[in-house]
Design an enzyme around this catalytic site. Structure first.
Site, PDB file in Angstrom:
ATOM      1  N   CYS A 194       0.875  -1.171   0.000  1.00  0.00           N
ATOM      2  CA  CYS A 194       0.000   0.000   0.000  1.00  0.00           C
ATOM      3  C   CYS A 194       0.910   1.219   0.000  1.00  0.00           C
ATOM      4  CB  CYS A 194      -0.855   0.053   1.263  1.00  0.00           C
ATOM      5  SG  CYS A 194      -1.863  -1.407   1.515  1.00  0.00           S
ATOM      6  N   GLU A 222       6.288 -12.851 -25.258  1.00  0.00           N
ATOM      7  CA  GLU A 222       5.265 -11.818 -25.054  1.00  0.00           C
ATOM      8  C   GLU A 222       5.849 -10.403 -25.002  1.00  0.00           C
ATOM      9  OE1 GLU A 222       2.916 -11.956 -21.412  1.00  0.00           O
ATOM     10  OE2 GLU A 222       4.604 -12.757 -20.287  1.00  0.00           O
ATOM     11  N   ASN A 256       1.085   0.170   6.101  1.00  0.00           N
ATOM     12  CA  ASN A 256       1.460  -0.614   4.926  1.00  0.00           C
ATOM     13  C   ASN A 256       2.193  -1.838   5.446  1.00  0.00           C
ATOM     14  OD1 ASN A 256       2.463  -1.607   2.468  1.00  0.00           O
ATOM     15  ND2 ASN A 256       4.260  -0.280   2.593  1.00  0.00           N
ATOM     16  N   GLU A 300       7.212 -21.348 -19.182  1.00  0.00           N
ATOM     17  CA  GLU A 300       7.175 -19.978 -18.673  1.00  0.00           C
ATOM     18  C   GLU A 300       8.310 -19.135 -19.271  1.00  0.00           C
ATOM     19  OE1 GLU A 300       5.042 -18.245 -17.412  1.00  0.00           O
ATOM     20  OE2 GLU A 300       6.034 -16.588 -16.414  1.00  0.00           O
ATOM     21  N   LYS A 345      -3.130  -6.400 -18.980  1.00  0.00           N
ATOM     22  CA  LYS A 345      -2.723  -7.023 -17.724  1.00  0.00           C
ATOM     23  C   LYS A 345      -3.773  -8.024 -17.252  1.00  0.00           C
ATOM     24  CE  LYS A 345      -0.112  -7.722 -14.188  1.00  0.00           C
ATOM     25  NZ  LYS A 345       0.991  -8.673 -14.436  1.00  0.00           N
TER      26      LYS A 345
HETATM   27  O1  M6R Z   1      -4.465 -12.633 -13.891  1.00  0.00           O
HETATM   28  P1  M6R Z   1      -4.194 -14.043 -14.296  1.00  0.00           P
HETATM   29  O2  M6R Z   1      -3.112 -14.689 -13.519  1.00  0.00           O
HETATM   30  O3  M6R Z   1      -5.431 -14.890 -14.309  1.00  0.00           O
HETATM   31  O4  M6R Z   1      -3.687 -13.930 -15.794  1.00  0.00           O
HETATM   32  C1  M6R Z   1      -3.388 -15.067 -16.542  1.00  0.00           C
HETATM   33  C2  M6R Z   1      -2.660 -14.695 -17.794  1.00  0.00           C
HETATM   34  O5  M6R Z   1      -3.413 -13.791 -18.555  1.00  0.00           O
HETATM   35  C3  M6R Z   1      -1.276 -14.085 -17.491  1.00  0.00           C
HETATM   36  O6  M6R Z   1      -0.476 -14.951 -16.753  1.00  0.00           O
HETATM   37  C4  M6R Z   1      -0.552 -13.745 -18.814  1.00  0.00           C
HETATM   38  O7  M6R Z   1      -0.234 -14.922 -19.498  1.00  0.00           O
HETATM   39  C5  M6R Z   1       0.677 -12.898 -18.576  1.00  0.00           C
HETATM   40  N1  M6R Z   1       0.815 -11.955 -19.629  1.00  0.00           N
HETATM   41  C6  M6R Z   1       1.935 -13.675 -18.514  1.00  0.00           C
HETATM   42  O8  M6R Z   1       3.049 -12.870 -18.313  1.00  0.00           O
END
Ligand code: M6R
Length: 608
Positions: free
Chosen positions: A2, A488, A101, A481, A603
């Site tokens: 926070c 990405e 926090n 991963e 995001k």
């Molecule tokens: O918010 P979430 O963990 O459910 O999101 C899942 C995916 O959208 C997320 O992990 C996405 O693959 C990211 N861009 C990976 O870095």
């Protein structure tokens, strides 16, 4: 995570507090609040939602007069985002007010005691125990009272505190949560981070663990927990506001990678009680844990990759069958679920549309659902039967790093707990796993500090067209991963393959100079992996190997080797992923990509 601010001086406090909170919104943004003392009463306003809701409510602070105040922008941990859970928190007499926090780990115990002494709690927060504790011990001497409660609180905290009968003083204290102080417009200001104070000063004092500060409009005194006076040197900050928000890092992604050691500790430490694992939020008796016949892990993207790792860990350690599904597939495949099945939905945001749909589908079928979620009060957190939070704090970069690392930790804890209860590991094995877990933050730190070497290597591959990540077992999960991180944010085509599967087709893509990242952390599969490395190298691949310290043999087979510190076979992902995150990051930086906001991505994926 926070953001807190506080001001004491000659100016109106509220506008300064709101301005400071605006610079800290990246630390949390589900609710905000300020409290200002005008010499007669402590006025307080709190509001769920972004800071602008609070600004409108207070007419940009005009409705709260006074020159002494504290403020908070919240990232919910205990209690969902709401007006009442927002900070500050007042005692019943409205004579002491606090912003916090951090996380008070023993708050339940303290709360019970305080309730026994007649205290009434209005919120679900851990913070409210702090203000009642202060009230309980208050003897007219703020410093003494603060040191008293410090001895009673476990966990992390940065606090801003006002005592009504000390109308010209602002108090602050910290333990394991950041706090800085500086001289502001004719007064003093405290904040969680530098951006909030840059408008007023570039010379700040970093408060160290268990230090207390007493501020008046024209003085600042520092004390130890034993009330001894300390002399401190200020530090000059040269960053601009933008760099300061990122803590001096070039990108949020890099900052968040560096936050991993703390996020990992925050995720495991409240659940370790000596040599036992206590996951209260699971709300499952030992009999219920023993009666689980199957676990189904459902998630998307990196959260799915954490699930793939967990399959190996949970099956290996707790000997319970695990299926892992992409949420987008699971929701349409009419999966077979019975009363012995526990569904685990993993999600950073808690709002991913496919994961949420999978949760609802599972509940409709009568399954019990456990959410492993980062955002408190998110849809998945609210709708799951039980929630185990990862304490990564807000993650801003689209590419997840610290949230993924915390998901792994939550899953290891679950595996250890299940294994112990189901009798598949011994007491001494559990103790060893706990020791290994506690070492992860330092080991991650060590790997992060090796970033220059990875950056140099990455710079040689900025023009790569295809990159392949290979591994077996958990190393395959790490490869998934690592490959996603690279593609990405750098837009380089990359694939992860189970190394044994290469020869069934993919190996035809390997040609002179193709980069192959091979992960070799599983000792029982090491020799097999060495053969796979030789296979691709003889076809012209350039091989980057990530392996355990001591596996020197790989030097002969691979072109470039990164060693990770020793841990047990199940926890290697937490270490091997660090160089791969750094690799993806530096390729993206080198190519001039928008690291924190890669094209076409969001995001939180709230649409199907
Ligand atoms: O918010 P979430 O963990 O459910 O999101 C899942 C995916 O959208 C997320 O992990 C996405 O693959 C990211 N861009 C990976 O870095």
């Amino acid at each position: 995570m926070c953001g807190i601010v506080g001001y004491v001086g000659e100016q109106k406090a509220a506008p300064i507090l709101l301005d400071g909170l605006g610079k800290l919104e990246y630390r949390g943004y589900d609710s905000a609040g300020i409290a200002v003392y005008d010499g007669k009463k402590i006025g307080m306003k709190k509001a769920k939602g972004r800071l602008k809701v609070l600004s409108e409510l207070t007419h940009d602070g005009e409705t709260l007069p006074g020159t002494l105040g504290i403020g908070h922008t919240r990232w919910a941990t205990h209690g969902e985002p709401s007006d009442v859970n927002a900070h500050p928190h007042l005692n019943a007499e409205e004579s002491i007010v606090v912003v916090h926090n951090g996380i008070i780990e023993n708050y339940m115990k303290l709360k019970k005691k305080l309730i026994g002494r007649g205290y009434q709690f209005l919120s679900d927060t851990d913070t409210e125990v702090i203000v009642h504790l202060l009230d309980y011990y208050y003897n007219g001497n703020p410093l003494q009272t603060i040191t008293k409660i410090m001895h009673r609180m476990e966990g992390s905290y940065a606090l801003g505190i006002i005592f009504k009968d000390h109308p010209e003083e602002l108090y602050a204290v910290r333990k394991d949560s950041p706090l800085i102080v500086g001289h502001a417009k004719s007064g003093c200001i405290i904040a969680s981070d530098v951006p909030a104070v840059l408008k007023y000063t570039r010379d700040v004092y970093f408060i160290e663990n268990e230090e207390i500060v007493r501020m008046k409009k024209d003085s600042m005194e520092f004390f130890t927990v034993d009330e001894e006076v300390i002399e401190k040197e200020s530090v000059h900050i040269a960053w601009d506001v933008d760099a300061a928000e990122k803590g001096g890092y070039e990108h949020f992604m890099l900052k968040e990678m560096y936050e991993q050691p703390k996020a990992i500790t925050d995720t495991f430490s409240p659940r370790l009680k000596g040599n036992t694992i206590e996951i209260e939020e699971l709300n499952m008796s030992d009999e219920e844990i023993q009666s689980i016949r199957k676990l189904m892990i459902v998630a998307c993207g990196s959260a799915y990759h954490a699930g793939v790792t967990a399959k190996y860990v949970l099956e290996g350690m707790a000997r319970v069958p695990v299926e892992v599904d992409l949420a987008s597939e699971y929701r349409y495949r009419d999966a077979l679920i019975d009363e012995g099945t526990l569904i685990i939905i993993i999600s950073q945001s808690g709002e991913t549309a496919d994961s949420l749909a999978a949760l609802r589908e599972s509940k409709q079928k009568g399954a019990r659902v456990l959410g492993i979620v980062n955002v408190v009060g998110s849809s998945i957190a609210r709708e799951a039967d039980n929630v185990m939070y990862t304490w990564a704090g807000p993650e801003i970069a689209v590419a997840t790093t610290k949230a993924y690392s915390c998901q792994l930790i939550a899953l290891y804890l679950l595996a250890m707990k299940f294994a112990k209860v189901r009798g598949t590991i011994t007491e001494s094995e559990l103790v060893q796993y706990i020791e290994d877990l506690k070492r992860i933050p330092d080991q991650v730190e060590l790997l992060l500090n090796n970033k220059n070497r990875i950056q140099k290597f990455a710079n040689r591959y900025l023009a790569a067209r295809d990159v392949f990540f290979i591994g077996r077992g958990i190393d395959y999960a790490i490869s998934l991963e690592g490959s996603l991180k690279l593609k990405e944010i750098s837009y380089i085509h990359s694939e992860a393959y189970a190394a044994g599967e290469l020869k069934h087709g993919t190996i035809s893509l390997i040609e002179e100079g193709t980069l192959v990242a091979a992960v070799l952390t599983q000792e029982n599969l090491y020799k097999k992996m060495l053969s796979n490395v030789v296979e691709v190298r003889t076809r012209g691949a350039f091989v980057l190997a990530v392996t355990n310290e001591g596996n020197d043999q790989v030097e002969k087979a691979a072109d470039y080797v990164i060693y990770i510190p020793k841990t047990n076979q199940y926890f290697t992902n937490s270490l091997a992923i660090i160089p791969l995150q750094l690799f993806g990051y530096y390729i993206s930086v080198g190519k001039g990509c928008d690291v924190d906001k890669p094209r076409n991505l969001a995001k939180s994926v709230t649409v199907e």
